[in-house]
Design an enzyme around this catalytic site. Structure first.
Site, PDB file in Angstrom:
ATOM      1  N   CYS A   1       0.812  -1.224   0.000  1.00 41.86           N
ATOM      2  CA  CYS A   1       0.000   0.000   0.000  1.00 41.86           C
ATOM      3  C   CYS A   1       0.846   1.276   0.000  1.00 41.86           C
ATOM      4  O   CYS A   1       0.577   2.210  -0.767  1.00 41.86           O
ATOM      5  CB  CYS A   1      -0.940   0.002   1.202  1.00 41.86           C
ATOM      6  SG  CYS A   1      -0.150  -0.477   2.751  1.00 41.86           S
TER       7      CYS A   1
ATOM      8  N   HIS B   1      -3.504   6.263   4.281  1.00 41.78           N
ATOM      9  CA  HIS B   1      -2.111   6.585   4.603  1.00 41.78           C
ATOM     10  C   HIS B   1      -1.765   7.984   4.098  1.00 41.78           C
ATOM     11  O   HIS B   1      -2.298   8.455   3.092  1.00 41.78           O
ATOM     12  CB  HIS B   1      -1.160   5.621   3.889  1.00 41.78           C
ATOM     13  CG  HIS B   1      -1.155   4.225   4.418  1.00 41.78           C
ATOM     14  ND1 HIS B   1      -1.815   3.833   5.558  1.00 41.78           N
ATOM     15  CD2 HIS B   1      -0.521   3.106   3.960  1.00 41.78           C
ATOM     16  CE1 HIS B   1      -1.600   2.543   5.761  1.00 41.78           C
ATOM     17  NE2 HIS B   1      -0.819   2.070   4.808  1.00 41.78           N
TER      18      HIS B   1
END
Lengths: 378, 378
Positions: A173, A286
């Site tokens: 990710c 994130h």
């Protein structure tokens, strides 16, 4: 402020681990006909369907009208028998076994590295194309590691319909989110060094970590000792170095993924990358602070233009009103957001830029990227 | 886990903005005699005493047995008349005026830049030595900008007792916390470039921001729209680019403080610094990811030794158990913690290191550093 509240409610439904029930979407108005269930379309399997990413696979498949003629919901024995309603049909979660892949064209895996290592090769032997969200095969020679906006050519020749199985790896990710913004700049003016600091959400550690962050936050607000089952430490109102193992060189595994995966995806063994990966008390998106060093000058106006025209990327860079990307804004969104685009005052001329990137960890960081890969197989 | 809960309770008492009542401490057992109230000691004034840092001034004065013959509690007209109990005596908060500094030897200022600009020079004219926590005078030529462990020589010759007023500036919190770890390394092997990404707590924006973070967190957990009075955005379970103004070069003021203050404190106009400053949902301690480039090689074992022997610094760097500094652990602590000490794989040989630093923003980032400066005046 209403938008924040809506997003808040969205992630709460995930947070509690409820099975989401994506129905027909109405992006183009209520009369849109859903096209995804088609006789000539591929047969799908979702491995790890009850997990946070597994659930997002279903959500993204529905959102994007991914065509399929059948879909098999696979998970561990423990979850077998659970019922899932998906696009107006009911499914029973089946236990993952060696026979699960008979007749499956595409399998989306997100059940951890050991499950991928065990069942990925079995699926490939049966002629299934596996899009694997784990780290099991990412650095294996010959396994394409693909961000569709970045290096689609890495999976040239892999198609559904020729009966040949294959493995394709979904990058980590934090790599995906970083490279969505860094690559368009790199294509214009080669990046020779990148210093990354991450602000990573709970979702990267799964639905249980998201639940624990919420539980702990309740407990701390009530003055109670927080429950520390997942991370063995207080996460609410705190942050800590990423929970992956620390390697002999002092980097943790998450950081070395950024270092190594960037080299493989860019097909550039010389690019120099360092990263510090930190878990922050945010639910599912994130953020990354990225410092770039370029071989040739690239000024910030040109960089902003490049980023504005890059696929899958939205520029939020309003200095006057101090409006820049935040993880909450990109939660549940497909696009990665980039802002704080500025000439690095610590580098000579226009050889450096600082940028700040946010992306939904479950969506573009995992499920969406995998399904974009699957779309390229059709 | 008990330690976390205790710390949690500690910051809650600040969080609600209650006036703390530091009594005689018993570090050396219950019979210790408190030495701080002394006839020959300096007279003190605390400006902004009802704020988060003002309250911490009192706490640190008590903790460190700072000697004084009198102490004046000063604040805005709005807070005047409030009662404060400090070291077994009761005080009334007085309104700050031009006459407040008559007979005051040392004034600790933390009431914002405009108050410092207005009243700092007045106090100096009256013969008071001002230790100012605002940014008002930090970059003014001739005003020492001091971290006592780093550059005590900058304030040589300034002493209480000669009747001469003076201004001494306390650096910004993120600069102090960064340089507490970077300086010992820099003294050994000159730092030529530093790339910093911060993870900054609510406390840097004051007690009201801490209260809003808590209020918002309650609201979000209850599914309510969060109250956004301080930052005009959701802070709970989110993070965002630092709220200071963005300058024409694209850096915000907080970032440029790190750039400029480092040069002044190190007395090195050539050191190249870039920073990205981010506000995270943590109460009162900052974290910083710091990438260092050295003129000459410095290997990580030597660096760890240097840091272990540095004053005011504690090394937490246990790779096997993934135990590194966290903001919660350093909350209410004097020491800055450093860990994740490792050779930067993106730089040649031993010319680079990555480190991760945490420090209490209110304490070493503000009140403690100011009182350490005041101690050097005695």
């Amino acid at each position: 402020m209403a938008a924040f509240t809506n997003q808040q409610l969205h992630y709460r439904s995930d947070l509690f681990g409820r099975l989401r029930i994506p129905g027909p979407k109405s992006r183009n108005g209520p009369t849109r006909v859903r096209m995804s269930l088609q006789e000539n379309a591929p047969s799908l399997a979702v491995v790890g369907v009850t997990g946070a990413v597994g659930q997002e696979f279903l959500s993204v498949l529905a959102d994007r009208d991914f065509p399929y003629r059948s879909i098999k919901m696979l998970a561990s024995k423990r979850s077998a028998g659970q019922r899932i309603s998906f696009e107006d049909r009911n499914y029973e979660v089946e236990e993952l076994t060696a026979d699960s892949f008979d007749g499956i064209d595409i399998a989306l895996f997100s059940a951890g590295g050991s499950i991928s290592k065990q069942f990925g090769p079995i699926a490939v032997d049966r002629g299934t194309i596996v899009v694997d969200n784990s780290s099991a095969f990412r650095m294996v020679d010959g396994v394409p590691l693909v961000i569709p906006e970045v290096n689609p050519e890495a999976m040239d020749g892999i198609k559904v319909g020729n009966g040949k199985g294959a493995l394709i790896a979904n990058p980590n990710c934090s790599t995906i989110i970083c490279l969505m913004a860094a690559t368009p700049l790199h294509r214009h003016s080669k990046v020779i060094r990148m210093v990354v600091s991450t602000y990573q959400a709970a979702s990267g550690a799964g639905a249980a970590a998201m639940r624990e962050l919420e539980l702990q936050t309740h407990e701390v607000l009530e003055g109670k000792q927080p429950t520390c089952d997942i991370f063995q430490r207080q996460y609410a109102f705190n942050l800590f170095s990423h929970n992956s193992s620390v390697l002999p060189n002092g980097y943790n595994e998450e950081e070395m993924k950024l270092v190594k995966e960037t080299r493989k995806i860019w097909n550039d063994s010389n690019v120099r990358v360092t990263a510090t990966c930190i878990r922050v008390p945010v639910m599912r998106a994130h953020a990354e602070s990225v410092n770039l060093q370029f071989e040739k000058p690239l000024d910030e106006d040109k960089a902003r233009d490049i980023l504005k025209n890059a696929p899958g990327l939205v520029v939020i860079d309003d200095r006057a009103s101090n409006n820049f990307p935040t993880p909450l804004e990109v939660s549940k969104k497909d696009d990665v957001a980039v802002g704080r685009i500025r000439r690095d005052v610590s580098q000579e001329g226009n050889h450096g830029l600082d940028i700040f990137v946010c992306g939904d960890q479950i969506r573009k960081g995992a499920a969406l990227n995998a399904i974009q890969i699957a779309e390229m197989l059709l």
